[in-house]
Scaffold this active site. Sequence first.
Site, PDB file in Angstrom:
ATOM      1  N   HIS A 205      54.407 -53.117  69.887  1.00 43.14           N
ATOM      2  CA  HIS A 205      55.209 -54.109  69.152  1.00 43.14           C
ATOM      3  C   HIS A 205      55.778 -55.192  70.046  1.00 43.14           C
ATOM      4  O   HIS A 205      56.390 -56.131  69.557  1.00 43.14           O
ATOM      5  CB  HIS A 205      56.371 -53.428  68.423  1.00 43.14           C
ATOM      6  CG  HIS A 205      57.447 -52.940  69.339  1.00 43.14           C
ATOM      7  ND1 HIS A 205      57.371 -51.760  70.006  1.00 43.14           N
ATOM      8  CD2 HIS A 205      58.615 -53.507  69.722  1.00 43.14           C
ATOM      9  CE1 HIS A 205      58.458 -51.587  70.742  1.00 43.14           C
ATOM     10  NE2 HIS A 205      59.226 -52.640  70.600  1.00 43.14           N
TER      11      HIS A 205
HETATM   12  C1  UD1 Z   1      62.996 -55.339  67.893  1.00 40.53           C
HETATM   13  C2  UD1 Z   1      63.742 -55.512  69.200  1.00 40.53           C
HETATM   14  C3  UD1 Z   1      63.052 -54.717  70.293  1.00 40.53           C
HETATM   15  C4  UD1 Z   1      62.854 -53.274  69.886  1.00 40.53           C
HETATM   16  C5  UD1 Z   1      62.173 -53.191  68.515  1.00 40.53           C
HETATM   17  C6  UD1 Z   1      62.107 -51.785  68.031  1.00 40.53           C
HETATM   18  C7  UD1 Z   1      64.858 -57.654  69.685  1.00 40.53           C
HETATM   19  C8  UD1 Z   1      64.742 -58.953  70.379  1.00 40.53           C
HETATM   20  N1  UD1 Z   1      63.744 -56.902  69.625  1.00 40.53           N
HETATM   21  O1  UD1 Z   1      61.687 -55.880  68.068  1.00 40.53           O
HETATM   22  O2  UD1 Z   1      63.847 -54.743  71.468  1.00 40.53           O
HETATM   23  O3  UD1 Z   1      62.064 -52.656  70.853  1.00 40.53           O
HETATM   24  O4  UD1 Z   1      62.920 -53.961  67.564  1.00 40.53           O
HETATM   25  O5  UD1 Z   1      61.130 -51.619  67.062  1.00 40.53           O
HETATM   26  O6  UD1 Z   1      65.905 -57.313  69.199  1.00 40.53           O
HETATM   27  N2  UD1 Z   1      59.500 -56.899  60.513  1.00 40.53           N
HETATM   28  C9  UD1 Z   1      59.195 -56.425  59.263  1.00 40.53           C
HETATM   29  N3  UD1 Z   1      59.983 -55.451  58.733  1.00 40.53           N
HETATM   30  C10 UD1 Z   1      61.055 -54.928  59.381  1.00 40.53           C
HETATM   31  C11 UD1 Z   1      61.361 -55.418  60.658  1.00 40.53           C
HETATM   32  C12 UD1 Z   1      60.579 -56.404  61.207  1.00 40.53           C
HETATM   33  O7  UD1 Z   1      58.237 -56.852  58.643  1.00 40.53           O
HETATM   34  O8  UD1 Z   1      61.720 -54.028  58.834  1.00 40.53           O
HETATM   35  C13 UD1 Z   1      58.614 -57.929  61.111  1.00 40.53           C
HETATM   36  C14 UD1 Z   1      59.069 -59.348  60.793  1.00 40.53           C
HETATM   37  O9  UD1 Z   1      57.934 -60.152  60.633  1.00 40.53           O
HETATM   38  C15 UD1 Z   1      59.786 -59.740  62.082  1.00 40.53           C
HETATM   39  C16 UD1 Z   1      58.983 -58.998  63.142  1.00 40.53           C
HETATM   40  O10 UD1 Z   1      58.609 -57.766  62.523  1.00 40.53           O
HETATM   41  O11 UD1 Z   1      59.801 -61.140  62.307  1.00 40.53           O
HETATM   42  C17 UD1 Z   1      59.771 -58.707  64.406  1.00 40.53           C
HETATM   43  O12 UD1 Z   1      60.988 -58.016  64.084  1.00 40.53           O
HETATM   44  P1  UD1 Z   1      62.241 -58.145  65.105  1.00 40.53           P
HETATM   45  O13 UD1 Z   1      63.327 -57.237  64.689  1.00 40.53           O
HETATM   46  O14 UD1 Z   1      62.589 -59.578  65.328  1.00 40.53           O
HETATM   47  O15 UD1 Z   1      61.603 -57.674  66.471  1.00 40.53           O
HETATM   48  P2  UD1 Z   1      60.852 -56.310  66.829  1.00 40.53           P
HETATM   49  O16 UD1 Z   1      59.503 -56.636  67.348  1.00 40.53           O
HETATM   50  O17 UD1 Z   1      60.956 -55.366  65.696  1.00 40.53           O
HETATM   51  N1  UDP Z   2      58.804 -43.944  66.099  1.00 38.61           N
HETATM   52  C1  UDP Z   2      58.748 -43.420  64.810  1.00 38.61           C
HETATM   53  N2  UDP Z   2      57.666 -43.697  64.032  1.00 38.61           N
HETATM   54  C2  UDP Z   2      56.636 -44.474  64.459  1.00 38.61           C
HETATM   55  C3  UDP Z   2      56.699 -45.010  65.776  1.00 38.61           C
HETATM   56  C4  UDP Z   2      57.806 -44.732  66.564  1.00 38.61           C
HETATM   57  O1  UDP Z   2      59.664 -42.696  64.379  1.00 38.61           O
HETATM   58  O2  UDP Z   2      55.680 -44.690  63.700  1.00 38.61           O
HETATM   59  C5  UDP Z   2      60.002 -43.677  66.920  1.00 38.61           C
HETATM   60  C6  UDP Z   2      59.718 -43.054  68.264  1.00 38.61           C
HETATM   61  O3  UDP Z   2      59.734 -41.639  68.163  1.00 38.61           O
HETATM   62  C7  UDP Z   2      60.854 -43.589  69.122  1.00 38.61           C
HETATM   63  C8  UDP Z   2      61.206 -44.926  68.494  1.00 38.61           C
HETATM   64  O4  UDP Z   2      60.590 -44.928  67.217  1.00 38.61           O
HETATM   65  O5  UDP Z   2      61.991 -42.757  69.058  1.00 38.61           O
HETATM   66  C9  UDP Z   2      60.699 -46.067  69.321  1.00 38.61           C
HETATM   67  O6  UDP Z   2      60.887 -47.263  68.631  1.00 38.61           O
HETATM   68  P1  UDP Z   2      60.175 -48.595  69.029  1.00 38.61           P
HETATM   69  O7  UDP Z   2      58.943 -48.322  69.809  1.00 38.61           O
HETATM   70  O8  UDP Z   2      60.057 -49.403  67.783  1.00 38.61           O
HETATM   71  O9  UDP Z   2      61.278 -49.343  69.901  1.00 38.61           O
HETATM   72  P2  UDP Z   2      61.642 -49.325  71.465  1.00 38.61           P
HETATM   73  O10 UDP Z   2      61.930 -47.942  71.879  1.00 38.61           O
HETATM   74  O11 UDP Z   2      60.509 -49.965  72.199  1.00 38.61           O
HETATM   75  O12 UDP Z   2      62.850 -50.214  71.530  1.00 38.61           O
END
Ligand code: UD1
Ligand code: UDP
Length: 432
Positions: A205
């Site tokens: 992601h």
């Molecule tokens: C965010 C965090 C990242 C974390 C990750 C965990 C920031 C800058 N990034 O990244 O540090 O590792 O969450 O997963 O805070 N979207 C959906 N549905 C949702 C959420 C997001 O469709 O419920 C899509 C949207 O198009 C959105 C994109 O995902 O624009 C990115 O979501 P965003 O929360 O901005 O960043 P993450 O990549 O999820």
């Molecule tokens: N995770 C989950 N379901 C999934 C993928 C990840 O429950 O399909 C959990 C995973 O066990 C971990 C957390 O999500 O605890 C990691 O989240 P993510 O990779 O989105 O964020 P990051 O840790 O990079 O901030």
Amino acid sequence: MFVIGTRPEIIKMAPLIREGLTRYSQIYLVHTGQHYDHNMSQTFFKSLNLPPPTYNLEVGSGSHAYQLSEIIIKLEKLIFKIQPDIVFAQGDTNSVAATALVCGKINVPFAHVEAGIRSFDMTMPEEINRKIAAVTANYHFAPTKQAVINLLTEGVNHNRIFLTGNTIVDATLQHIEIAEKIKNKDIEDIFNFLDGSDFILCTLHRQSNVNNKESLKEILRAFQILQKRGIKIIFPCHPRTIKQIKKLNLDKEFKKLTNLYLCDPLDYLSFIKLIKECSLILTDSGGIQEEAATLKKKCVTLRTNTERPETIEIGLNVLSKTIAEDIIANIDLQLSKDISKIKNYKNPYGDGTASKKILDIIEERRDLSKYYPPNLEEVGSYKVRLHTVTKSMSNEDFEKNYGQILMIFNKEGDAILLPEVVKEGYSIIYLA
Ligand code: UD1
Ligand code: UDP
């Protein structure tokens, strides 16, 4: 008040919230709404036994500036209304940076959980968020020694830093037994697809990987090579990644792969069951690198740096450029390793007691809950000075004689944690 915004924050904060529920008469659970899809948010409340959020700020997706400013405005109002004794936030998302700024500006006690980890990569939005959190926190709960050192380097007062381990270990250990036995439609479909084969578990992601067509094409090429070798991949796909694959017209190519099971994000219990069962993890996730270390799994991380260097030091994780040949070479390297040879394995992220430690410290160190202006009428401000110790003394005596210790280096020049005794030959940076 516990502020959460994204999937990993819900998971890593869950043990702390549950512990909080046993200790406090009233807690507030505030969801910023940064993640909002059912399978990125609500699903975790059920599987982690959490009450529903008391408030949801419903901020949703958008640019960094949009998310930060919306959370700041809405959270400040809420904090003024509720007047919490203390606010907790975990990790390095926009939700955390916004919380840190709100609390810092109005001098409301702020505890940062998972403080001090650094990738030293300022192109990474999360690195900026972590640093913002460190600027305002009253309590810094560091998961590792390296994290403590990083905070000291940034000038954080050592009295405010506590080495507790990471709450991800608490979460993993509290749920893994139930997870191993879990049965549901997702798990049934995945195990039917696997039909007894070994598999690689993949998640992606990170902005640097998925907002870039070249990187996604390289990942696709790596999957095609793995297909030729008959290796299966389970890929629960983050919504950002699903959207990018479609937007960049790569979905048809991914769908053609018969060795790939691409699905929506899984619930937490199903996911950690898959970690337990897989041969290797391919990821750019932070939390999953830590879960790999906790469940002693091999990992290939698709990044050129990590704020979790301990996973590399223990030999379970390697970093890989997002280039098909590099990915395959690193997968081969990891699969060839015999991890049973890692003797006396100790999880660098702790023993699963971080949440208890954190709340004990909050109770014991109420004195740290506020900042007060330093009284420096005679000199105006502190001066940062260096001193090489000529006679060993206790750290308390050093601080009485010289000033507040910022950093200590041993004779070899390594930064070290604050010892009881500062020994002859140590170099100390302090505030005079
Ligand atoms: C965010 C965090 C990242 C974390 C990750 C965990 C920031 C800058 N990034 O990244 O540090 O590792 O969450 O997963 O805070 N979207 C959906 N549905 C949702 C959420 C997001 O469709 O419920 C899509 C949207 O198009 C959105 C994109 O995902 O624009 C990115 O979501 P965003 O929360 O901005 O960043 P993450 O990549 O999820
Ligand atoms: N995770 C989950 N379901 C999934 C993928 C990840 O429950 O399909 C959990 C995973 O066990 C971990 C957390 O999500 O605890 C990691 O989240 P993510 O990779 O989105 O964020 P990051 O840790 O990079 O901030």
